[in-house]
Structure formats: C-alpha cells, structure tokens
Design an enzyme around this catalytic site. Structure first.
Site, PDB file in Angstrom:
ATOM      1  N   GLY A   1       2.553   3.672   1.577  1.00  0.00           N
ATOM      2  CA  GLY A   1       3.068   3.932   2.916  1.00  0.00           C
ATOM      3  C   GLY A   1       3.461   5.382   3.114  1.00  0.00           C
ATOM      4  O   GLY A   1       3.480   5.893   4.236  1.00  0.00           O
ATOM      5  N   ARG A   2       3.781   6.037   2.008  1.00  0.00           N
ATOM      6  CA  ARG A   2       4.225   7.440   2.106  1.00  0.00           C
ATOM      7  C   ARG A   2       3.626   8.246   0.962  1.00  0.00           C
ATOM      8  O   ARG A   2       4.200   9.243   0.534  1.00  0.00           O
ATOM      9  CB  ARG A   2       5.736   7.517   2.053  1.00  0.00           C
TER      10      ARG A   2
ATOM     11  N   ASP B   1       3.963  -5.030  -7.376  1.00  0.00           N
ATOM     12  CA  ASP B   1       3.344  -3.757  -6.967  1.00  0.00           C
ATOM     13  C   ASP B   1       3.890  -2.595  -7.794  1.00  0.00           C
ATOM     14  O   ASP B   1       3.381  -1.483  -7.689  1.00  0.00           O
ATOM     15  CB  ASP B   1       3.566  -3.491  -5.471  1.00  0.00           C
TER      16      ASP B   1
ATOM     17  N   GLY C   1       0.816  -1.221   0.000  1.00  0.00           N
ATOM     18  CA  GLY C   1       0.000   0.000   0.000  1.00  0.00           C
ATOM     19  C   GLY C   1       0.842   1.260   0.000  1.00  0.00           C
ATOM     20  O   GLY C   1       2.070   1.221   0.102  1.00  0.00           O
TER      21      GLY C   1
ATOM     22  N   GLY D   1       7.596   7.647   6.019  1.00  0.00           N
ATOM     23  CA  GLY D   1       6.595   8.370   5.233  1.00  0.00           C
ATOM     24  C   GLY D   1       7.165   9.471   4.363  1.00  0.00           C
ATOM     25  O   GLY D   1       6.430  10.191   3.692  1.00  0.00           O
TER      26      GLY D   1
ATOM     27  N   ASP E   1       7.148   3.995 -10.675  1.00  0.00           N
ATOM     28  CA  ASP E   1       8.047   3.840  -9.530  1.00  0.00           C
ATOM     29  C   ASP E   1       9.514   3.688  -9.940  1.00  0.00           C
ATOM     30  O   ASP E   1      10.109   2.603  -9.855  1.00  0.00           O
ATOM     31  CB  ASP E   1       7.597   2.673  -8.624  1.00  0.00           C
TER      32      ASP E   1
ATOM     33  N   ARG F   1      -2.387  -1.502  -9.952  1.00  0.00           N
ATOM     34  CA  ARG F   1      -1.219  -2.343 -10.182  1.00  0.00           C
ATOM     35  C   ARG F   1      -1.631  -3.810 -10.163  1.00  0.00           C
ATOM     36  O   ARG F   1      -2.723  -4.132  -9.683  1.00  0.00           O
ATOM     37  CB  ARG F   1      -0.211  -2.117  -9.034  1.00  0.00           C
TER      38      ARG F   1
ATOM     39  N   LYS G   1       3.964  11.686  -3.416  1.00  0.00           N
ATOM     40  CA  LYS G   1       4.893  10.717  -2.816  1.00  0.00           C
ATOM     41  C   LYS G   1       5.786  11.480  -1.850  1.00  0.00           C
ATOM     42  O   LYS G   1       6.360  12.501  -2.219  1.00  0.00           O
ATOM     43  CB  LYS G   1       5.731  10.093  -3.933  1.00  0.00           C
TER      44      LYS G   1
HETATM   45  P1  AMP Z   1       8.654   1.199  -3.509  1.00  0.00           P
HETATM   46  O1  AMP Z   1       9.970   0.540  -3.325  1.00  0.00           O
HETATM   47  O2  AMP Z   1       8.729   2.698  -3.569  1.00  0.00           O
HETATM   48  O3  AMP Z   1       7.877   0.632  -4.645  1.00  0.00           O
HETATM   49  O4  AMP Z   1       7.830   0.903  -2.167  1.00  0.00           O
HETATM   50  C1  AMP Z   1       7.521  -0.375  -1.681  1.00  0.00           C
HETATM   51  C2  AMP Z   1       6.620  -0.250  -0.472  1.00  0.00           C
HETATM   52  O5  AMP Z   1       7.293   0.382   0.611  1.00  0.00           O
HETATM   53  C3  AMP Z   1       5.371   0.585  -0.695  1.00  0.00           C
HETATM   54  O6  AMP Z   1       4.338   0.018   0.067  1.00  0.00           O
HETATM   55  C4  AMP Z   1       5.774   1.936  -0.180  1.00  0.00           C
HETATM   56  O7  AMP Z   1       4.668   2.726   0.169  1.00  0.00           O
HETATM   57  C5  AMP Z   1       6.607   1.566   1.020  1.00  0.00           C
HETATM   58  N1  AMP Z   1       7.589   2.605   1.380  1.00  0.00           N
HETATM   59  C6  AMP Z   1       8.747   2.892   0.733  1.00  0.00           C
HETATM   60  N2  AMP Z   1       9.407   3.882   1.359  1.00  0.00           N
HETATM   61  C7  AMP Z   1       8.662   4.247   2.430  1.00  0.00           C
HETATM   62  C8  AMP Z   1       8.809   5.220   3.475  1.00  0.00           C
HETATM   63  N3  AMP Z   1       9.878   6.026   3.551  1.00  0.00           N
HETATM   64  N4  AMP Z   1       7.816   5.296   4.394  1.00  0.00           N
HETATM   65  C9  AMP Z   1       6.749   4.485   4.346  1.00  0.00           C
HETATM   66  N5  AMP Z   1       6.551   3.567   3.406  1.00  0.00           N
HETATM   67  C10 AMP Z   1       7.499   3.419   2.450  1.00  0.00           C
HETATM   68 MG    MG Z   2       6.293   0.911  -5.583  1.00  0.00          MG
END
Ligand code: AMP
Ligand code: MG
Length: 488
Positions: free
Chosen positions: A94-95, A254, A92, A128, A264, A185, A115
C-alpha cells in the site's frame, strides 16, 4: 544526474518477468527535499554499490526512483493475508514498491524495496507514507538481527522526505530502502491461490523454487518439497527468535516470508525480563503474538501456506487435492519436532554446551528458571563468560541470588567445555533493548541522530563490549504492561 548514480544497480527483474498478475506497475511519489539520515555503507559495499555515490544527492534520488535508475521496473506487489486470524483478500504494497532485483558481485539476487514511497493501488485508507521513527526502528532491528545471525531483510538507507506525516501527532516522514532475498510471502501464495488461476500459482511456485530452493527443482513432487523446505526455514527462524528473546509482534501471514527471513519490523522488541506471555504490540489485545505463542503461530501460518499448495501438490502427484490433505498435515505435524531440534541447537550453542540429554535438561531448566524469576536471560547467559573465568558475581546479580541459579551454574560448570573466550563469541552483551531503542528514536525524531548511530554501532558487533553502551546491556526500568506503539 551523473551516469554512475543512475547506472549503479545491476537489475534483473525476474518477479516482474515471471509473474504478471501478482503486481501493478507504479511509480514512487516525487520527494521535494530528500535527505539521507542513515546509509548502510557496509551493506552497500557488499552489494557492490559505492557508498559515496549512493549517499550523494544523485544517488539518493536514484534510490527513491526519482527518476528510476537504469533497469529498475517499480511495481507494487500484490498479496493477501490473515491479519490477527482474519483473512484479507487484498493487502499488497500500500505504501511500498519493489524497485527491482539486483545481482550482487557474488551473484546473489536481492530485492531493492522502498517503504513510505507514496500511495499505491493497494493503499486502501492509508496515506502511503512512513514516519522516520518506525523506519529507523526497522533499520536498527534488522542490523541487530543480522549481527546475531538471524536471517532478515536489511535496510540500505533511511531517507527523510522533509514532509510531515500525520499519525497521532505530526511526525517527520521518511522512506526506508531495504533489501531482501525476495518479498514473496505466505500472503503472496494466498493471493495467487485465491485468483483460481492454477497456472499463475504454478508459476509462483516454480519461480520461488528456482529462486530459493533450487535443489528441489528436479524433485518429482516439487510443491510438496517446497512446503517441507519452507517449514524447515520457518522453524529455524522462530527457533532463533526464541533463543534471543525476540518478539515479532505482528506475525500475520503477509509478514511471513517464503525465504525464511524476518520481515516487517513493526511493534517488535527484545524481552528484558523473561516471560513467555510477553506481548509488545499495542494492537495485539488477545496476546495472539505473545513471545511464547510464536512457534504455534508459525505452524498455524504454515497451515495456511499448505492450503494454498494443495491443488498444485495434487497436480504434481496426479491425485485429487483432498488426497493431499493427509500427507501435508503429516508434514505440518513435524513442525514441533523440527522447531525443538533447531531451538536446542541454537540454545546449546549459545550456552556453550554439546548436545546430550543432560545438556538439554540444563537449557530447559535455565528457561524455566528465567520464567519463574522473570530473569533477564540476555544478561544471565552473558554472565556465564565471567563464570567460565571463575567469577560468579555477574551471574548472581543477573539471577537475583536465587538458590536454583546457584545449583544450575554448578551443573553448567561440570558440563560446559568452552572457555570464556569462546563463550564471549556465542552470547551477546547487547540486544536492542526497548528503553534504548525508544530513546534513540525519540532523539532522531527531534533531529538528533547521534544516539541512534551510537546504539547502531554497538548492536552491529553485539558480542564485543563497546564503550558507552552500558544501557544496552541492562534491562529498562520496570514498566508493567509496557507496550511499543504500533506506529508504522
Ligand atoms: P504492515 O502492518 O506494515 O505489515 O502492513 C499491512 C498492510 O497495510 C500492507 O498491505 C501495507 O501496505 C498496508 N499499509 C500500512 N501502512 C500503510 C500506509 N500508511 N499507507 C498505505 N498502506 C499501508
Ligand atoms: Mg507487512
């Protein structure tokens, strides 16, 4: 705040309306001192937004949903995903937050998404936040891909928060505002399927079809048709990546869109020296997402997508889900042919050849030659512009004087039906080369955005020569085992 900034978007939030259960209502964290670093004026204009209003303090606040502009309904999207092959049931946003879906002047529906806007219920251990460098990388790569004709999400703005983000070191924080035709996705389907609520999954499929594939809405087996459509757009997407030498880096389910847009941009890169085994992500120890693995991994991700659809396919056809395994596998089995057709189409166009058995052999030989001598394929193919003008020096330079390259170019000359002008518009001078990307991101992190803007400018028209951008046209210093760090 002025009326215009708060009312500049035309939002119509169909995901929120259609799919309760696949998101959580959430608000962006307030930013005390937001400063726009880059605003994409060209994209803003396409979207029917006034770049000046958008870049003014009230516009920036509206973009950050602080306060939320009229019609915005910020939510954190739910999704699952296979990360490096292992399944995580709850990833999901997360940030990140979906601000809303805007309707552009030409009637397109586009997600506006943030983001780095603070922790959400999906944040798990994360803070976040996002650092300025990686958000600028996403901006730059997205614009470069768009200019090369590759479907992609695009950045509308990067806004510095004025706050520090702690990674290996302390870095300036930023929020990326991006647009996408949706954020649905493979992982969204995995999440919906895992709830066991077939009505929710069905609503997601119906929503997706209405939004991305309206032509199959009246099919008697719409879910099956959806799978075929997504397979086709994903095969085309990865074929384009393979044509330009792009490595996504983290092809988890994802990070695979149902629309067929690249999404991404993390530890991604364009290859300098051609090598199928190239891996760019420092976290990809096994080389799962190596350049040459991308078609196979995309097919693997599509298999995971098909699994989420079996129950719906069966309901459409009035059979048991097991009965759908074989027909779905058969479609999945077409992937390599679909990919190969798309790759040949893109590659032949790039080198200025009409389709024929000889032309296909010629591009296969080009790639084999690039692999054997670790050539810079971008430079080599661009040299064909000069060859078309009767000058082979750039070609000899780019192909390291190899004998097979000399033979190859003779065969090319006898088959190609394009002049230098046509070649110029088909093959770029510039791709976002790592050494240049790293240089301009480092400068931006240190407070100097000028190099970034210069590189962005050249990458926005990659087929034309831009004064001062020579470094973007040549490979970086050899650094065996070079990796981009995952910093996201
Ligand atoms: P990504 O690698 O950007 O595709 O992210 C993979 C997962 O990790 C997703 O669910 C993001 O929302 C979460 N995520 C990545 N970085 C952060 C962060 N700094 N804080 C919270 N969630 C994160
Ligand atoms: Mg991602």
């Amino acid at each position: 705040m002025t009326r215009t900034a708060l009312e500049m978007f035309r939002f119509d939030n169909s995901f929120v309306r259609d799919l309760p259960g696949l998101y959580q209502w959430w608000q962006a964290e307030s930013v005390t001192n937001p400063t726009p670093v880059v605003v994409n004026a060209a994209l803003a204009t396409e979207l029917g937004l006034d770049p000046e209003v958008l870049s003014a303090p009230d516009g920036i606040r509206a973009l950050l949903a602080d306060p939320a502009p009229a019609g915005a309904e910020p939510v954190a999207l739910a999704y699952a995903g296979h990360q490096f092959g292992s399944y995580s049931p709850r990833l999901g946003d997360g940030r990140a937050l979906l601000l809303g879906e805007m309707i552009t002047p030409d009637g397109q529906r586009l997600d506006v998404h943030l983001k780095g806007s603070g922790r959400t219920p999906f944040a798990r251990g994360g803070d976040g936040r996002a650092a300025l460098g990686p958000m600028l990388r996403e901006y730059l790569m997205g614009e470069a891909m768009h200019a090369l004709g590759v479907p992609t999400t695009r950045a509308l703005a990067v806004i510095a928060t004025g706050e520090d983000v702690r990674r290996e070191t302390t870095l300036p924080g930023a929020v990326l505002v991006r647009v996408a035709s949706s954020h649905i996705r493979v992982g969204t389907f995995q999440f919906a399927a895992a709830t066991g609520d077939l009505d929710l999954l069905s609503a997601l499929a119906t929503h997706t079809i209405a939004r991305h594939y309206p032509s199959i809405a009246s099919s008697s087996t719409p879910t099956f048709a959806l799978f075929e459509q997504v397979l086709t757009v994903q095969a085309d997407l990865v074929a384009r990546w393979m044509t330009w030498g792009f490595i996504h880096g983290v092809l988890n389910t994802d990070n695979v869109t149902i629309s067929g847009e690249t999404i991404d941009y993390g530890p991604c890169a364009f290859m300098d020296r051609y090598d199928q085994a190239t891996v760019f992500s420092s976290i990809d120890h096994g080389g799962r997402y190596a350049f040459g693995n991308q078609p196979g991994i995309t097919q693997w991700n599509l298999a995971r997508f098909a699994e989420t659809l079996l129950a719906l396919m069966a309901a459409d056809a009035g059979v048991d889900p097991e009965a759908m395994v074989e027909p779905a596998s058969e479609v999945l089995g077409t992937f390599s042919d679909v990919f190969s057709e798309r790759w040949h189409a893109h590659m032949l166009h790039r080198v200025g050849l009409d389709d024929s058995a000889d032309a296909r052999t010629l591009v296969a030989d080009l790639v084999a030659m690039a692999q054997a001598h670790q050539l810079d394929l971008t430079m080599a193919v661009r040299a064909l512009v000069d060859v078309a003008d009767g000058d082979t020096r750039a070609w000899e330079h780019a192909t390291l004087g190899a004998d097979d390259a000399e033979q190859w170019v003779h065969r090319w000359q006898s088959l190609a039906r394009v002049d230098a002008g046509a070649m110029r518009g088909r093959t770029p001078v510039y791709v976002p080369r790592n050494h240049e990307v790293e240089r301009v991101l480092a400068a931006a992190t240190d407070g100097d955005i000028t190099p970034f803007m210069q590189v962005l400018d050249a990458l926005t028209s990659p087929f034309d020569v831009t004064a001062g951008a020579e470094a973007l046209a040549t490979p970086g210093p050899d650094a065996p085992g070079y990796r981009t760090f995952c910093g996201t």
